[in-house]
Design a protein around this motif. Structure first.
Motif, PDB file in Angstrom:
ATOM      1  N   PHE A 828       0.807  -1.221   0.000  1.00  0.00           N
ATOM      2  CA  PHE A 828       0.000   0.000   0.000  1.00  0.00           C
ATOM      3  C   PHE A 828       0.847   1.282   0.000  1.00  0.00           C
ATOM      4  CE2 PHE A 828      -2.976   2.795   2.645  1.00  0.00           C
ATOM      5  CZ  PHE A 828      -3.748   3.166   1.565  1.00  0.00           C
ATOM      6  N   LYS A 829       2.158   1.166   0.180  1.00  0.00           N
ATOM      7  CA  LYS A 829       3.022   2.339   0.383  1.00  0.00           C
ATOM      8  C   LYS A 829       2.905   3.362  -0.727  1.00  0.00           C
ATOM      9  CE  LYS A 829       7.955   3.529   0.313  1.00  0.00           C
ATOM     10  NZ  LYS A 829       9.329   2.991   0.283  1.00  0.00           N
ATOM     11  N   LEU A 833       1.419   7.219  -0.497  1.00  0.00           N
ATOM     12  CA  LEU A 833       2.227   8.420  -0.731  1.00  0.00           C
ATOM     13  C   LEU A 833       1.579   9.312  -1.788  1.00  0.00           C
ATOM     14  CD1 LEU A 833       5.827   6.864  -0.664  1.00  0.00           C
ATOM     15  CD2 LEU A 833       4.782   8.352   1.061  1.00  0.00           C
ATOM     16  N   ASP A 834       0.969   8.691  -2.804  1.00  0.00           N
ATOM     17  CA  ASP A 834       0.263   9.470  -3.820  1.00  0.00           C
ATOM     18  C   ASP A 834      -0.933  10.205  -3.210  1.00  0.00           C
ATOM     19  OD1 ASP A 834      -0.344  10.092  -6.717  1.00  0.00           O
ATOM     20  OD2 ASP A 834      -2.208   9.056  -6.105  1.00  0.00           O
ATOM     21  N   THR A 851      -7.326   1.885  -4.633  1.00  0.00           N
ATOM     22  CA  THR A 851      -7.421   0.607  -5.355  1.00  0.00           C
ATOM     23  C   THR A 851      -7.040  -0.578  -4.467  1.00  0.00           C
ATOM     24  OG1 THR A 851      -5.127   0.823  -6.150  1.00  0.00           O
ATOM     25  CG2 THR A 851      -6.892   1.737  -7.544  1.00  0.00           C
ATOM     26  N   TYR A 852      -6.340  -0.272  -3.376  1.00  0.00           N
ATOM     27  CA  TYR A 852      -5.918  -1.334  -2.461  1.00  0.00           C
ATOM     28  C   TYR A 852      -7.155  -1.912  -1.762  1.00  0.00           C
ATOM     29  CZ  TYR A 852      -3.145  -3.682   1.192  1.00  0.00           C
ATOM     30  OH  TYR A 852      -2.576  -4.611   2.046  1.00  0.00           O
ATOM     31  N   LEU A 858     -12.639  -1.337   4.114  1.00  0.00           N
ATOM     32  CA  LEU A 858     -12.795  -0.604   5.360  1.00  0.00           C
ATOM     33  C   LEU A 858     -13.600   0.674   5.167  1.00  0.00           C
ATOM     34  CD1 LEU A 858     -12.030  -0.499   8.361  1.00  0.00           C
ATOM     35  CD2 LEU A 858     -10.035   0.840   7.724  1.00  0.00           C
ATOM     36  N   LEU A 859     -13.296   1.408   4.111  1.00  0.00           N
ATOM     37  CA  LEU A 859     -13.972   2.689   3.863  1.00  0.00           C
ATOM     38  C   LEU A 859     -15.433   2.501   3.471  1.00  0.00           C
ATOM     39  CD1 LEU A 859     -11.172   4.634   1.933  1.00  0.00           C
ATOM     40  CD2 LEU A 859     -11.865   4.940   4.299  1.00  0.00           C
ATOM     41  N   PHE A 860     -15.723   1.423   2.781  1.00  0.00           N
ATOM     42  CA  PHE A 860     -17.087   1.229   2.300  1.00  0.00           C
ATOM     43  C   PHE A 860     -17.952   0.395   3.263  1.00  0.00           C
ATOM     44  CE2 PHE A 860     -15.142   2.711  -1.489  1.00  0.00           C
ATOM     45  CZ  PHE A 860     -16.152   3.264  -2.267  1.00  0.00           C
TER      46      PHE A 860
END
Length: 865
Positions: A828-829, A833-834, A851-852, A858-860
């Motif tokens: 996920f790094k 960072l983006d 996209t990860y 988790l967010l949804f």
């Protein structure tokens, strides 16, 4: 007249023995020769004086004395009637002893004593038992200093505290003014406990000395069936009329039998008729016969019929029929006490149409007892408490003055939950029994409120006692005092408390359980308001943590942990202490140890080993985990543990450590460093100690550096073995963050708390997140708070400001990610960072499509974590 009545009653009770004595004295010249020939010449003449017979006599005397002593010690009860019979027999024996003294056989050793005196010894023993039983009972009553408020009805109108005598006089006039030739029934209407029996006693006063009336008391609820009620009713009437006419009493009894249901059984009726047991007259003919005879007495019969509402519905209906029809004799006047609502429901269950009208046909008039007012209840409580607790008289006066002020201006009537005088008496009994144990240790006003909560709202009382640490606590905002004393309140959450019941966890739990109505919840709120309002002004108040368990002392009796057993255990070996703690937990008694702990002085121990074992016990209890529901919130106040360690440092070192403070310090540090993972209590307690150090120069057992060193050590141990999934790392981190008192730069007399995160803790945390880079980066993404539904989900995100707890700024954080998160260990790094470049430098919430997969889930999955 009363003296003559007593004489007649005595003759009636002892008529058999009096008749026998009369026969003897009348026919003594005939009876004595017959007795001599039948018994003396045949049997007793064979009995001779001898040493053996003397010993048998002595044995019987000693045995009788021992038996009597045993009965006295056991409190053996003998009826007065039995004693009177014995006295009459003794008098007869004394007569025979005097008249026939020369003819009675004497003992060989003591010629003045006769063998027949065995009868005297046997008869005198019960009299001694009776007299000494009375003295013993008197001693017991004198030793018992607990005031009991009995619930017996008042018998004298001079005790009228509700001013009902005037209404009773009106009811009496109604009956005395009835000159008709019909039976009259009046109702005394009131709910349970509102004084119906007392009201009828006031009425009875007006009839007692009036020769025109015969008074009958009938308690129908003492019977177990409908037939026994009817039978007992007519037997009671017969008994009361018998002194005025035996013939009429006999006719009433015969009439009563004719209406009993047992005689309505066809088989039984045939048998009884064949034996001529049942009269040829019909029931109506018997009724008229009795009615005519009763008229010839020229007296009105007043029947006080109490507690009709205690009967079963079918029994109520039959009794009303008895009053209205079966026993509606012209001279009968019924005074019936009942709860109108219950009677109506009983008639409805018996399918009686228009039950109100049915009652109106039976009861010519009803006298409704007005419910007792709240002011009357408060006055009753006040006067009785002052009367029976004379030493606390002035204190009680002040308490009730305060309650009156609160009632008028703040919270409404304090005694709102006590509805009747019967309730008031029951409450006073509970209060009286409890306060005698602890009246020197508590504030009387607060104790009154606690007992009122127990009496009226037991579930609330139980919860604040059994689940004290869930519902009662103190917060950082609560005022602190010396010796670990702190004000307490109702918990709002884990960190804060309130004095307003409506804001508390307890209110929410009670409301969700639907145990109490809104009115009751409002009343509970009033009680807690009064309980906490004046706490700071009263040293013995319920509102201080050190006093809390004193108010529940009566709940911690021998059924919990006896004080003697507790003292023996805490002064025993460490192994024995651990065994007993486990035993108390298994027996469900462990919660009772809290009250014992808070009354234990750390300087009461005899030596160093006992003191150190006690401190180890406090640490053990705080680290205990239990599956039992009642121990879920088991917790010892840190104030108390702190006071046991640091409030009397000099005295502790002198008594237990030969003034060697370093030895005391080594003991505490060894206790801390020997703790087991996850160090939850030890870390929190060290944080707590840190906040109590205002002047480091005067706190020389554990320094701030010692505490910092320990927090670094425990957090480092956590970092070595933590599991990321259960928040172990973050929990340990927050236990390592403490607040320090710092002086204001502009005002030297002003201090404020500053959050301190040690550099070593930050470095350890950085080391820890290197092991789980992607999981940490997911956690450091913060989702904007908002709303969502199936069509629209708000998903604006930014970097969580928790990063600034570890790093000086966001750029330092990102540099750390770039330099320390290897591409081989993180997926996920680069995407993180983006995302960071777009939300910084202002770190605003932005729309970003990740996209990860783990972070998308988790967010949804939900709105917020």
């Amino acid at each position: 007249m009363k003296f003559l009545d007593r004489i007649l009653e005595f003759i009636s009770n002892f008529k058999l023995i009096l008749i026998l004595l009369g026969i003897y004295f009348s026919l003594e010249n005939i009876i004595v020769p017959i007795y001599k020939k039948a018994f003396i010449d045949t049997f007793l003449s064979k009995f001779t004086t001898s040493l053996t017979n003397d010993l048998i006599f002595l044995f019987i005397v000693i045995f009788s004395i021992l038996l009597a002593t045993n009965k006295i010690n056991r409190g053996f009860y003998i009826k007065n009637v039995t004693i009177t019979h014995i006295v009459l027999v003794l008098l007869f024996y004394f007569y025979c002893r005097i008249v026939f003294n020369d003819k009675l056989l004497p003992l060989k050793l003591f010629s003045e004593i006769k063998y027949s005196d065995i009868l005297f010894v046997s008869l005198i023993c019960p009299i001694l038992v009776k007299s000494l039983f009375k003295n013993k009972r008197k001693e017991i009553n004198e030793d018992n200093d607990i005031t009991i408020f009995n619930d017996n009805p008042l018998l004298n109108s001079s005790q009228d505290i509700l001013r009902r005598k005037e209404v009773a006089v009106k009811a009496v006039r109604f009956i005395k003014g009835n000159h008709s030739n019909n039976s009259v029934a009046i109702g005394i209407v009131g709910r349970w406990g509102e004084g119906k029996t007392t009201f009828m006693s006031f009425m009875e006063e007006s009839f007692i000395n009036d020769e025109k009336f015969i008074i009958v008391h009938f308690k129908s609820w003492l019977n177990i069936s409908l037939s026994s009620i009817i039978n007992d009713f007519f037997n009671t009437i017969e008994k009361e009329i018998k002194p005025y006419s035996i013939d009429i009493a006999r006719e009433i009894k015969k009439y009563g039998k004719s209406v009993l249901s047992i005689y309505k059984n066809s088989t039984t009726e045939i048998i009884l008729n064949s034996l001529n047991v049942i009269s040829d007259q019909s029931v109506s003919e018997n009724f008229k016969n009795v009615d005519d005879l009763l008229e010839k007495l020229n007296k009105k019969i007043i029947i006080f019929f109490d507690d009709l509402d205690r009967l079963q519905p079918n029994e109520v209906f039959e009794v009303l029929k008895l009053i209205r029809n079966t026993a509606s004799f012209k001279t009968f006047n019924y005074v019936v006490g009942y709860d109108k609502e219950y009677i109506i429901r009983a008639l409805e269950k018996n399918n009686i149409p228009k039950p109100e009208s049915y009652c109106e046909k039976i009861f010519l008039s009803e006298f409704h007892l007005l419910p007792v007012t709240k002011n009357q209840i408060a006055s009753y409580l006040k006067e009785n408490l002052k009367k029976h607790f004379d030493e606390e008289k002035n204190e009680l006066e002040n308490v009730f003055d305060t309650y009156e002020m609160f009632s008028k201006h703040f919270v409404g009537n304090i005694f709102n939950s006590i509805k009747t005088l019967r309730d008031a008496k029951r409450f006073l009994n509970d209060f009286s029994i409890s306060i005698n144990l602890i009246k020197r240790e508590i504030d009387v006003g607060d104790f009154l409120i606690i007992k009122l909560i127990k009496f009226s709202y037991y579930e609330v009382y139980f919860q604040i006692f059994a689940n004290k640490n869930k519902y009662i606590g103190s917060s950082e905002r609560n005022v602190r005092y010396g010796g670990g004393i702190r004000q307490i309140g109702l918990r709002v959450d884990d960190k804060s408390t309130t004095q307003d019941f409506k804001e508390s966890i307890l209110f929410k739990d009670l409301k969700s359980s639907n145990i109490y109505s809104q009115e009751q919840l409002d009343d509970i709120r009033s009680l807690f308001t009064v309980l906490f309002l004046e706490s700071p002004q009263k040293p013995l108040s319920f509102g201080f943590n050190n006093n809390y368990f004193k108010y529940f002392r009566d709940e911690l009796g021998e059924s919990e942990i006896p004080d003697k057993e507790y003292r023996q255990v805490i002064k025993s070996s460490w192994e024995n202490i651990v065994i007993n703690i486990k035993k108390w937990e298994e027996d469900g008694k462990l919660f009772g140890i809290l009250a014992r702990l808070y009354h234990t002085d750390s300087l009461d121990f005899n030596n160093r080993a006992e003191y150190e074992n006690y401190i180890k016990l406090l640490f053990l209890l705080e680290n205990m985990t239990s599956e039992k529901e009642d121990l879920k919130y088991f917790h010892i106040d840190y104030d108390y543990i702190f006071s046991c360690l640091f409030n009397h440092t000099t005295a502790i070192c002198q008594k237990f450590y030969e003034n060697k403070k370093q030895d005391f310090k080594d003991f505490i540090k060894n206790l801390l460093y020997s703790a087991e993972f996850p160090y939850t209590f030890e870390m929190r307690f060290c944080k707590y100690i840190f906040t109590r150090i205002y002047d480091p120069a005067n706190f020389d057992i554990l320094s701030k550096d010692d505490l910092k060193e320990y927090l670094i050590y425990t957090f480092g141990e956590t970092v070595k073995i933590f599991n990321y999934e259960n928040n172990m790392l973050f929990d340990a981190f927050w236990r390592s963050v403490f607040k320090e008192h710092q002086q204001d730069e502009n005002q030297s007399n002003m201090w404020h708390n500053v959050e301190v995160i040690l550099p070593e803790i930050k470095e350890l945390f950085k080391f820890a997140i290197k092991r789980f880079p992607d999981k940490f980066l997911i956690d450091i993404v913060e989702k904007e708070r908002g709303w969502s539904d199936e069509k629209y989900i708000r998903k604006k995100v930014r970097i969580h400001d928790f990063a600034l707890k570890i790093f000086d700024n966001y750029n330092e954080f990102l540099e750390f990610v770039k330099d320390n998160f290897d591409n081989e260990t993180t997926v996920f790094k680069n995407e993180f960072l983006d995302f960071s470049q777009k939300t910084l430098p202002n770190n605003e919430f932005i729309d970003y499509e990740f996209t990860y997969e783990p972070i998308k889930l988790l967010l949804f999955s939900n709105l917020s974590r």
